[in-house]
Design an enzyme around this catalytic site. Structure first.
Site, PDB file in Angstrom:
ATOM      1  N   HIS A  59       0.842  -1.205   0.000  1.00  0.00           N
ATOM      2  CA  HIS A  59       0.000   0.000   0.000  1.00  0.00           C
ATOM      3  C   HIS A  59       0.879   1.259   0.000  1.00  0.00           C
ATOM      4  O   HIS A  59       0.625   2.204  -0.730  1.00  0.00           O
ATOM      5  CB  HIS A  59      -0.881   0.059   1.258  1.00  0.00           C
ATOM      6  CG  HIS A  59      -1.934  -1.005   1.358  1.00  0.00           C
ATOM      7  ND1 HIS A  59      -2.121  -1.764   2.486  1.00  0.00           N
ATOM      8  CD2 HIS A  59      -2.885  -1.419   0.472  1.00  0.00           C
ATOM      9  CE1 HIS A  59      -3.142  -2.591   2.300  1.00  0.00           C
ATOM     10  NE2 HIS A  59      -3.611  -2.417   1.087  1.00  0.00           N
ATOM     11  N   LYS A  91     -17.254  -6.815   6.654  1.00  0.00           N
ATOM     12  CA  LYS A  91     -15.986  -7.551   6.751  1.00  0.00           C
ATOM     13  C   LYS A  91     -15.514  -7.576   8.201  1.00  0.00           C
ATOM     14  O   LYS A  91     -15.757  -6.646   8.946  1.00  0.00           O
ATOM     15  CB  LYS A  91     -14.908  -6.866   5.902  1.00  0.00           C
ATOM     16  CG  LYS A  91     -15.022  -7.122   4.418  1.00  0.00           C
ATOM     17  CD  LYS A  91     -13.691  -6.756   3.760  1.00  0.00           C
ATOM     18  CE  LYS A  91     -13.829  -6.518   2.266  1.00  0.00           C
ATOM     19  NZ  LYS A  91     -12.645  -5.852   1.705  1.00  0.00           N
ATOM     20  N   ARG A 121      -2.442  -6.169  -8.350  1.00  0.00           N
ATOM     21  CA  ARG A 121      -1.359  -7.115  -8.094  1.00  0.00           C
ATOM     22  C   ARG A 121      -1.284  -8.183  -9.165  1.00  0.00           C
ATOM     23  O   ARG A 121      -0.314  -8.314  -9.866  1.00  0.00           O
ATOM     24  CB  ARG A 121      -1.530  -7.763  -6.714  1.00  0.00           C
ATOM     25  CG  ARG A 121      -1.158  -6.837  -5.590  1.00  0.00           C
ATOM     26  CD  ARG A 121      -1.716  -7.275  -4.281  1.00  0.00           C
ATOM     27  NE  ARG A 121      -3.171  -7.185  -4.289  1.00  0.00           N
ATOM     28  CZ  ARG A 121      -3.948  -7.343  -3.242  1.00  0.00           C
ATOM     29  NH1 ARG A 121      -3.415  -7.646  -2.091  1.00  0.00           N
ATOM     30  NH2 ARG A 121      -5.247  -7.220  -3.340  1.00  0.00           N
ATOM     31  N   SER A 166      -2.885  -7.551   3.148  1.00  0.00           N
ATOM     32  CA  SER A 166      -3.042  -7.431   4.599  1.00  0.00           C
ATOM     33  C   SER A 166      -3.408  -8.782   5.195  1.00  0.00           C
ATOM     34  O   SER A 166      -2.913  -9.162   6.257  1.00  0.00           O
ATOM     35  CB  SER A 166      -4.147  -6.422   4.937  1.00  0.00           C
ATOM     36  OG  SER A 166      -3.847  -5.161   4.406  1.00  0.00           O
TER      37      SER A 166
HETATM   38  P1  ADP Z   1      -9.906  -3.522  -0.516  1.00  0.00           P
HETATM   39  O1  ADP Z   1     -10.588  -4.335   0.543  1.00  0.00           O
HETATM   40  O2  ADP Z   1     -10.701  -2.338  -0.964  1.00  0.00           O
HETATM   41  O3  ADP Z   1      -9.346  -4.306  -1.679  1.00  0.00           O
HETATM   42  P2  ADP Z   1      -7.197  -3.284   0.480  1.00  0.00           P
HETATM   43  O4  ADP Z   1      -6.760  -2.530   1.672  1.00  0.00           O
HETATM   44  O5  ADP Z   1      -7.017  -4.755   0.489  1.00  0.00           O
HETATM   45  O6  ADP Z   1      -8.697  -2.848   0.260  1.00  0.00           O
HETATM   46  O7  ADP Z   1      -6.490  -2.695  -0.813  1.00  0.00           O
HETATM   47  C1  ADP Z   1      -6.636  -1.376  -1.205  1.00  0.00           C
HETATM   48  C2  ADP Z   1      -6.053  -1.197  -2.593  1.00  0.00           C
HETATM   49  O8  ADP Z   1      -4.655  -1.438  -2.558  1.00  0.00           O
HETATM   50  C3  ADP Z   1      -6.600  -2.178  -3.633  1.00  0.00           C
HETATM   51  O9  ADP Z   1      -6.674  -1.521  -4.884  1.00  0.00           O
HETATM   52  C4  ADP Z   1      -5.569  -3.265  -3.675  1.00  0.00           C
HETATM   53  O10 ADP Z   1      -5.558  -3.927  -4.918  1.00  0.00           O
HETATM   54  C5  ADP Z   1      -4.310  -2.462  -3.465  1.00  0.00           C
HETATM   55  N1  ADP Z   1      -3.240  -3.263  -2.889  1.00  0.00           N
HETATM   56  C6  ADP Z   1      -3.320  -4.121  -1.852  1.00  0.00           C
HETATM   57  N2  ADP Z   1      -2.135  -4.705  -1.605  1.00  0.00           N
HETATM   58  C7  ADP Z   1      -1.281  -4.210  -2.534  1.00  0.00           C
HETATM   59  C8  ADP Z   1       0.094  -4.453  -2.838  1.00  0.00           C
HETATM   60  N3  ADP Z   1       0.814  -5.361  -2.175  1.00  0.00           N
HETATM   61  N4  ADP Z   1       0.644  -3.766  -3.860  1.00  0.00           N
HETATM   62  C9  ADP Z   1      -0.091  -2.892  -4.569  1.00  0.00           C
HETATM   63  N5  ADP Z   1      -1.393  -2.637  -4.357  1.00  0.00           N
HETATM   64  C10 ADP Z   1      -1.984  -3.287  -3.347  1.00  0.00           C
END
Ligand code: ADP
Length: 160
Positions: free
Chosen positions: A17, A41, A90, A128
């Site tokens: 992130h 969630k 990803r 996460s």
């Molecule tokens: P959500 O539940 O909305 O997917 P996340 O917190 O899991 O929320 O992810 C937020 C955004 O960050 C999403 O667009 C996700 O694809 C992106 N994201 C999550 N992990 C990574 C990573 N390791 N590298 C790049 N982008 C990521």
């Protein structure tokens, strides 16, 4: 320069992130990292805790702010006059969901556009949830999340 929201769950923020935040902070105006409160969630961290961790790890990036919202992302965007959504991609597995969200957000708010930043190689497997799972079995999560996030996860796991 255009302002953007980078929305997500951020439960908790990972180095993947953070990489997206750093990269888009160089390309766009103000970046609002937006913690979307999705009660359906199950989370490890409360919205406040997620915000605090995000604020701490982005404190040195001038054009980044952190906020939260319960409800539709497009309603937040209309209210705050932001028209750009940043999301990270990803793998192909992210694509279907991301495309659905982008199309729906655009349908709900004609001015909304979504841009995707491709995750860096070294973070393309990182989420996460996998970090929490590895940590729950005492696996090493060093380097996958900022140090204060690592400590916060360990602190949480002590309590369970
Ligand atoms: P959500 O539940 O909305 O997917 P996340 O917190 O899991 O929320 O992810 C937020 C955004 O960050 C999403 O667009 C996700 O694809 C992106 N994201 C999550 N992990 C990574 C990573 N390791 N590298 C790049 N982008 C990521």
């Amino acid at each position: 320069m255009m302002n953007a929201v980078y929305s997500g769950t951020f439960d908790p923020v990972t180095n993947g992130h953070l990489d997206i935040i750093e990269r888009c902070s160089k390309k766009f105006g103000r970046i609002t990292v937006l913690v979307l409160n999705n009660p359906s969630k199950k989370h490890m961290f409360t919205v406040e805790e997620r915000i605090n961790l995000l604020r701490e790890v982005t404190k040195d990036i001038k054009n980044v702010e952190v906020d939260s919202f319960s409800g539709l992302l497009v309603d937040y965007m209309k209210k705050n006059q932001v028209k750009l959504i940043v999301r990270g991609l990803r793998a192909v597995s992210d694509f279907e969901y991301e495309m659905q969200m982008a199309l729906m957000n655009n349908r709900l708010y004609d001015d909304a556009e979504t841009v995707f930043l491709i995750a860096r190689n070294q973070y393309s497997y990182l989420s996460s949830s996998i970090v929490k799972e590895v940590a729950s079995f005492n696996g090493n999560i060093n380097g996958l999340v900022p140090k204060i996030v690592e400590l916060a996860i360990k602190e949480k796991l002590k309590g369970v």
